[in-house]
Structures are given as C-alpha cells and as structure tokens.
Motif scaffolding. Structure first.
Motif, short mmCIF file in Angstrom:
data_model
loop_
_atom_site.label_atom_id
_atom_site.label_comp_id
_atom_site.label_asym_id
_atom_site.label_seq_id
_atom_site.Cartn_x
_atom_site.Cartn_y
_atom_site.Cartn_z
N LYS A 204 -11.98 -24.71 31.03
CA LYS A 204 -11.49 -26.03 31.41
C LYS A 204 -11.56 -27.03 30.26
N SER A 205 -12.38 -26.75 29.27
CA SER A 205 -12.44 -27.62 28.09
C SER A 205 -11.16 -27.52 27.28
N GLU A 206 -10.37 -26.50 27.52
CA GLU A 206 -9.12 -26.30 26.80
C GLU A 206 -7.92 -26.89 27.53
N LEU A 207 -8.18 -27.59 28.62
CA LEU A 207 -7.14 -28.32 29.34
C LEU A 207 -7.05 -29.72 28.73
N ARG A 208 -6.09 -29.93 27.87
CA ARG A 208 -5.97 -31.19 27.14
C ARG A 208 -5.01 -32.14 27.85
N GLY A 211 -1.52 -30.81 27.27
CA GLY A 211 -1.22 -29.52 27.87
C GLY A 211 -2.40 -28.58 27.76
N ILE A 212 -2.13 -27.27 27.84
CA ILE A 212 -3.17 -26.24 27.80
C ILE A 212 -3.29 -25.69 26.38
N TYR A 213 -4.48 -25.81 25.82
CA TYR A 213 -4.72 -25.29 24.47
C TYR A 213 -5.01 -23.80 24.57
N ILE A 214 -4.23 -23.00 23.86
CA ILE A 214 -4.43 -21.54 23.86
C ILE A 214 -4.45 -21.03 22.43
N GLN A 215 -5.52 -20.36 22.07
CA GLN A 215 -5.57 -19.64 20.80
C GLN A 215 -5.45 -18.16 21.13
N ILE A 247 -16.82 -23.00 34.37
CA ILE A 247 -16.21 -23.51 33.15
C ILE A 247 -14.87 -22.83 32.89
N PHE A 248 -14.61 -21.74 33.64
CA PHE A 248 -13.36 -21.00 33.45
C PHE A 248 -12.29 -21.46 34.43
N VAL A 249 -11.05 -21.42 33.97
CA VAL A 249 -9.93 -21.77 34.83
C VAL A 249 -9.73 -20.68 35.88
#
Length: 339
Positions: A204-208, A211-215, A247-249
């Motif tokens: 959820k920390s990657e939900l900006r 948009g959605i931050y994906i590496q 913490i996970f989507v």
C-alpha cells in the motif's frame, strides 16, 4: 557378500572395480568412474589405489551438497522470491537423479539423457531445470568448487512462443466466478501489464497520488501506472472482503502476503468454475493477462513499449497477440488504381 564375477580370475578385485581399456577403474554406486592404475599393476597396488580413491571420494561434496551451498549463498538470496521458489522446485527434480553423484563425475551426456527423459513429459520444465542446474554449476565454477559446467553445450528444447489472446468474454467469465482476491489481482495485472509476482508483492505504500508505483521484479524497470476508476476499485477489493489489516494490496484474511502456490490455487478454482458455467475452454494462464493488457493498449509499438516497460519493441511483440484487422482489395479500389 561380493558378487561372483563372470571372469573368475577377477574375483580378487575390489568391489565395483573393473578392467577398462587401459586401466583398472572404480565405478562408485552414485555414478561415474575413477581411474586407479594401469592394467599391468600388481593386485596389491590395485587394492591400495582403490582404498585411497574411496577415502578421497568420501571427503568430496556431493551434487546435493553443492546445490544446498548455492541455496545458502548471497547470489541466491539476491534473487526474487518467485525465482527462489522456482529454483527449489527445480532442485526437487534434479536432486533425486544427480544428488548423490560427485559434481566432477557429471558429464554433458548425463545432462542430455536427463533432458530427453524429462522432455517426454514436459520440454518446458526440462529446459527450466537444466537452466537452474547450469546456474548452480556456473556459481560453483566461479568460486573454484568445480572445474567445468557439464550443462554447457547441451541444447535446450525449442519452445513454441505463446500466442494466446484472452477475449473479453473469457476475461469476464473468470472475473465473475472469482473471489475478491483474484478479481483485484486480475484487474491490476491486466490494466497495468504487470506480472503475477509484481502484483502479489505490491504494498500500500506504493499507491501514490499519481497512480500505482511498480518496479518490475524481472527487468527492474520503475513506472507509475496512472489511476483509473477500475484500478481504484481493484485496490479496495481485498480490504473490503478481508479488512484493512495488511501492508499488501493483495492479501489473505490474516493480512499476510499470498504465496504463489496459494494464489494459484484460487486462480485455478475460479477458472474451473467459469469453465463449468460457460462451457468455454479458458486455456490461458494468469501471465497471459499481461499479454492481454499490452494487446488491448491503444497505440503504436513504441507507445505499447512505454506502457509495458519492456526494453525493446521486439519484447513487446511477443506480448502483442491480438489479431490485427487489415483492409482487403475491393473492386472499387482496383478500378481506382486502373484509372
């Protein structure tokens, strides 16, 4: 009790010692052969060389030990969780065959034989297992643990490039019969052209805000996938069903992350329910959702490349599977050309 040999004159020889072309050879039970001494050597010398060879052999590390060392290495720990899981599965196939052998006794012909037998059931898995085994030997060679990589020069099976395109009806059929976890993951994978491993690792920390931050775990490419109404709905699916306790989507009721095996069990169940309800074959994998996303994305190959995060347009082409509609020649076209 030692087995009586066909040639009674050889009954004096140590267990599993035979006459080779130019020397006495010991053939360990785990495979391979070790030269002892020339054929004109005295019996006492043969026994002496045999006992020395056995002692040295027992000191050496087996292939199973080598694989376990690799699993404990920094190289292995730096791999993605998905790759680590895959490697352990491949090892479960390799170890029963080669585990007790010494690495130095494994030859390319042994790898070829393994590939041919394994390939009768699955050529793709044979390729993956051989690639894993080669990775172990390459790691060991660089550290002076082995003198060669027996997998080098052994050809893999030719794999047919996947060309499955998931139609909208097929997608909807599985989506309607899936649990919230699968529905959410399907939408994120399709609309972001994301691999399963990247979707399951999403926090959820990657939900900006944008948009959605994906590496991408495979290529390392970093992107922010812009929000859409469908994506906003998808990221809420699990929380609405299981509670906002992770913490996970994509998460379990306990809040913990899904393993790939646990997730795939739910995916197969949804596909089976949809197959039974609709009569559709639905012979596609979760990874094919990424291909559907790239195929459905409107734009040129360059634009599709920017969307997918691939490094080359050629890589994008393998995922762009939608059959193109092209114009045909009509009488009107032909007459205009003649005029």
């Amino acid at each position: 009790m030692p087995r009586t040999r066909k040639n009674k004159e050889d009954n004096w020889m140590p267990p599993r010692v035979y006459r080779g072309r130019s020397a006495f050879e010991w053939h360990p039970a785990n495979g391979g052969s070790i030269r002892l001494c020339s054929l004109d050597a005295k019996q006492s010398e043969v026994w002496q060389q045999y006992e020395q060879a056995v002692a040295e052999y027992e000191k050496q590390e087996t292939t199973n030990g080598l694989i376990q060392r690799f699993f404990g290495s920094a190289d292995f720990r730096e791999l993605s969780r998905t790759t680590q899981s895959d490697y352990r599965k491949y090892a479960n196939k390799i170890i029963p065959v080669f585990g007790k052998m010494l690495p130095s006794t494994i030859q390319p012909v042994h790898i070829r034989k393994y590939m041919d037998i394994r390939g009768e059931k699955s050529k793709v898995q044979a390729n993956r297992e051989k690639a894993f085994f080669s990775r172990v030997f390459r790691w060991a060679f660089e550290r002076g643990l082995v003198e060669k990589n027996p997998c080098q020069g052994v050809r893999q099976f030719k794999e047919k490039q996947r060309d499955v395109y998931i139609s909208d009806d097929e997608y909807e059929a599985v989506y309607e019969h899936a649990c919230p976890v699968i529905r959410a993951a399907m939408e994120i994978s399709y609309r972001c052209a994301a691999r399963q491993g990247d979707v399951l690792a999403l926090t959820k920390s990657e939900l900006r805000e944008e948009g959605i931050y994906i590496q991408q775990g495979k290529t390392g490419v970093k992107q922010i996938k812009e929000w859409s109404a469908e994506l906003h709905k998808a990221v809420k699916e699990c929380d609405e069903a299981f509670g906002n306790n992770s913490i996970f989507v994509i998460h379990q009721k306990s809040g913990s992350r899904f393993t790939r095996d646990g997730f795939n069990t739910r995916w197969r169940k949804a596909r089976a329910l949809a197959r039974e309800a609709t009569g559709l074959a639905l012979n596609f994998t979760f990874h094919d959702l990424k291909a559907k996303g790239i195929s459905d994305y409107e734009g040129s190959s360059k634009e599709k490349q920017a969307f997918s995060g691939h490094k080359t347009e050629r890589q994008v082409a393998t995922y762009d599977r939608r059959i193109k509609v092209v114009k045909t020649i009509s009488k009107a076209n032909a007459s205009e050309k003649n005029d």
